[in-house]
Scaffold this motif. Structure first.
Motif, PDB file in Angstrom:
ATOM      1  N   PRO A  82       2.650  -4.779  -3.575  1.00 55.17           N
ATOM      2  CA  PRO A  82       1.904  -3.561  -3.241  1.00 55.17           C
ATOM      3  C   PRO A  82       1.626  -3.402  -1.746  1.00 55.17           C
ATOM      4  CG  PRO A  82       0.488  -5.138  -4.367  1.00 55.17           C
ATOM      5  CD  PRO A  82       1.867  -5.716  -4.352  1.00 55.17           C
ATOM      6  N   ALA A  83       1.673  -4.504  -0.976  1.00 56.76           N
ATOM      7  CA  ALA A  83       1.395  -4.412   0.454  1.00 56.76           C
ATOM      8  C   ALA A  83       1.891  -5.662   1.167  1.00 56.76           C
ATOM      9  CB  ALA A  83      -0.105  -4.239   0.691  1.00 56.76           C
ATOM     10  N   GLU A  84       2.207  -5.484   2.449  1.00 56.37           N
ATOM     11  CA  GLU A  84       2.577  -6.600   3.311  1.00 56.37           C
ATOM     12  C   GLU A  84       2.168  -6.220   4.725  1.00 56.37           C
ATOM     13  OE1 GLU A  84       7.173  -5.537   4.449  1.00 56.37           O
ATOM     14  OE2 GLU A  84       6.872  -6.816   2.706  1.00 56.37           O
ATOM     15  N   ASP A  85       1.995  -7.230   5.579  1.00 54.37           N
ATOM     16  CA  ASP A  85       1.594  -6.942   6.957  1.00 54.37           C
ATOM     17  C   ASP A  85       1.883  -8.156   7.820  1.00 54.37           C
ATOM     18  OD1 ASP A  85       0.677  -5.378   9.035  1.00 54.37           O
ATOM     19  OD2 ASP A  85      -1.399  -5.348   8.377  1.00 54.37           O
ATOM     20  N   ARG A  86       1.733  -7.961   9.126  1.00 53.98           N
ATOM     21  CA  ARG A  86       1.925  -9.009  10.113  1.00 53.98           C
ATOM     22  C   ARG A  86       0.756  -8.975  11.078  1.00 53.98           C
ATOM     23  NH1 ARG A  86       2.931  -6.695  14.913  1.00 53.98           N
ATOM     24  NH2 ARG A  86       3.981  -4.691  14.983  1.00 53.98           N
ATOM     25  N   ASN A  87       0.672  -9.999  11.924  1.00 57.45           N
ATOM     26  CA  ASN A  87      -0.377  -9.999  12.944  1.00 57.45           C
ATOM     27  C   ASN A  87      -0.247  -8.758  13.811  1.00 57.45           C
ATOM     28  OD1 ASN A  87      -2.005 -12.204  12.546  1.00 57.45           O
ATOM     29  ND2 ASN A  87      -1.556 -13.133  14.514  1.00 57.45           N
ATOM     30  N   ARG A  88      -1.382  -8.189  14.177  1.00 55.46           N
ATOM     31  CA  ARG A  88      -1.413  -7.002  15.039  1.00 55.46           C
ATOM     32  C   ARG A  88      -2.537  -7.146  16.057  1.00 55.46           C
ATOM     33  NH1 ARG A  88       1.920  -3.219  12.879  1.00 55.46           N
ATOM     34  NH2 ARG A  88       2.548  -3.587  10.738  1.00 55.46           N
ATOM     35  N   MET A  89      -2.664  -8.345  16.617  1.00 57.66           N
ATOM     36  CA  MET A  89      -3.757  -8.651  17.537  1.00 57.66           C
ATOM     37  C   MET A  89      -3.454  -8.272  18.979  1.00 57.66           C
ATOM     38  SD  MET A  89      -4.708 -12.423  15.976  1.00 57.66           S
ATOM     39  CE  MET A  89      -4.581 -13.074  17.591  1.00 57.66           C
ATOM     40  N   ALA A  90      -2.201  -7.981  19.310  1.00 55.38           N
ATOM     41  CA  ALA A  90      -1.814  -7.730  20.698  1.00 55.38           C
ATOM     42  C   ALA A  90      -2.609  -6.583  21.324  1.00 55.38           C
ATOM     43  CB  ALA A  90      -0.311  -7.455  20.800  1.00 55.38           C
ATOM     44  N   GLY A  91      -3.122  -5.685  20.508  1.00 58.35           N
ATOM     45  CA  GLY A  91      -3.923  -4.570  21.020  1.00 58.35           C
ATOM     46  C   GLY A  91      -5.334  -4.978  21.405  1.00 58.35           C
ATOM     47  N   GLY A  92      -5.711  -6.234  21.173  1.00 59.40           N
ATOM     48  CA  GLY A  92      -7.023  -6.722  21.574  1.00 59.40           C
ATOM     49  C   GLY A  92      -7.986  -7.004  20.437  1.00 59.40           C
ATOM     50  N   ASP A  93      -7.696  -6.530  19.227  1.00 60.39           N
ATOM     51  CA  ASP A  93      -8.560  -6.776  18.075  1.00 60.39           C
ATOM     52  C   ASP A  93      -8.100  -8.053  17.391  1.00 60.39           C
ATOM     53  OD1 ASP A  93     -10.004  -6.862  15.725  1.00 60.39           O
ATOM     54  OD2 ASP A  93      -9.592  -4.784  15.169  1.00 60.39           O
ATOM     55  N   HIS A  94      -8.809  -9.147  17.631  1.00 62.22           N
ATOM     56  CA  HIS A  94      -8.390 -10.450  17.112  1.00 62.22           C
ATOM     57  C   HIS A  94      -8.730 -10.661  15.639  1.00 62.22           C
ATOM     58  CE1 HIS A  94      -6.850 -12.096  20.872  1.00 62.22           C
ATOM     59  NE2 HIS A  94      -7.658 -11.210  21.397  1.00 62.22           N
ATOM     60  N   THR A  95      -9.208  -9.625  14.975  1.00 65.01           N
ATOM     61  CA  THR A  95      -9.416  -9.708  13.521  1.00 65.01           C
ATOM     62  C   THR A  95      -8.231  -9.129  12.768  1.00 65.01           C
ATOM     63  OG1 THR A  95     -10.516  -7.546  13.327  1.00 65.01           O
ATOM     64  CG2 THR A  95     -11.913  -9.467  13.841  1.00 65.01           C
ATOM     65  N   ARG A  96      -7.193  -8.687  13.457  1.00 67.68           N
ATOM     66  CA  ARG A  96      -6.049  -8.034  12.809  1.00 67.68           C
ATOM     67  C   ARG A  96      -5.012  -9.035  12.301  1.00 67.68           C
ATOM     68  NH1 ARG A  96      -4.867  -2.670  13.740  1.00 67.68           N
ATOM     69  NH2 ARG A  96      -3.673  -3.014  11.857  1.00 67.68           N
ATOM     70  N   HIS A  97      -5.504 -10.061  11.616  1.00 67.63           N
ATOM     71  CA  HIS A  97      -4.616 -11.015  10.948  1.00 67.63           C
ATOM     72  C   HIS A  97      -4.173 -10.381   9.628  1.00 67.63           C
ATOM     73  CE1 HIS A  97      -5.136 -14.700  13.372  1.00 67.63           C
ATOM     74  NE2 HIS A  97      -6.284 -14.131  13.702  1.00 67.63           N
ATOM     75  N   PRO A  98      -2.938 -10.598   9.215  1.00 66.74           N
ATOM     76  CA  PRO A  98      -2.454  -9.918   8.016  1.00 66.74           C
ATOM     77  C   PRO A  98      -3.203 -10.291   6.750  1.00 66.74           C
ATOM     78  CG  PRO A  98      -0.897 -11.594   8.726  1.00 66.74           C
ATOM     79  CD  PRO A  98      -1.922 -11.459   9.810  1.00 66.74           C
TER      80      PRO A  98
END
Length: 133
Positions: free
Chosen positions: A40-56
């Motif tokens: 139903p969903a998948e994701d990857r790290n998206r911390m490069a923008g500065g939000d270090h809570t954006r772990h998948p």
């Protein structure tokens, strides 16, 4: 034991980790697999923008709770926090700002399987690449 059907999903996690690294993020990817085997969903790290809570894993847990309001089931992972800590230390990287905890300590009632040796070397190399850059 990790099932053959789960290896495909874990390989997708590694693909997402590669995508994260190529986009300037730490190499982590996660796939949420339903009981019937669908994704139903998948994701990857998206911390490069500065939000270090954006772990998948955080993003997918939010998605799951928001859409199903159910407990997450079994967790299967490629590499452990202990492995990641050792790989970082080998590379001379500074210690993480938070103490890494095994998932069994954080969520003792959840069934857990991992690490998965078949894919751990690939993930180790992704982290080496990140730490060299």
């Amino acid at each position: 034991m990790v099932k053959d059907s789960e290896l495909g999903h874990l390989r997708r996690c590694v693909e997402l980790a590669v995508e994260a690294l190529e986009n300037g993020d730490e190499p982590f990817g996660s796939v949420l697999v339903a009981a019937d085997g669908t994704v139903p969903a998948e994701d990857r790290n998206r911390m490069a923008g500065g939000d270090h809570t954006r772990h998948p894993e955080f993003e997918l847990a939010r998605w799951s709770a928001a859409h199903a309001r159910v407990r997450l089931g079994r967790i299967v992972y490629v590499a452990s926090s202990a492995q990641l800590t050792a790989w970082s230390a080998e590379s001379g990287a500074p210690q993480a700002p938070v103490r890494p905890l095994p998932v069994q300590e954080v969520a003792p009632g959840v069934a857990v399987e991992g690490p998965v040796p078949e894919l751990a070397d690939e993930v180790r190399e992704l982290h080496r690449r990140r730490l060299r850059s």
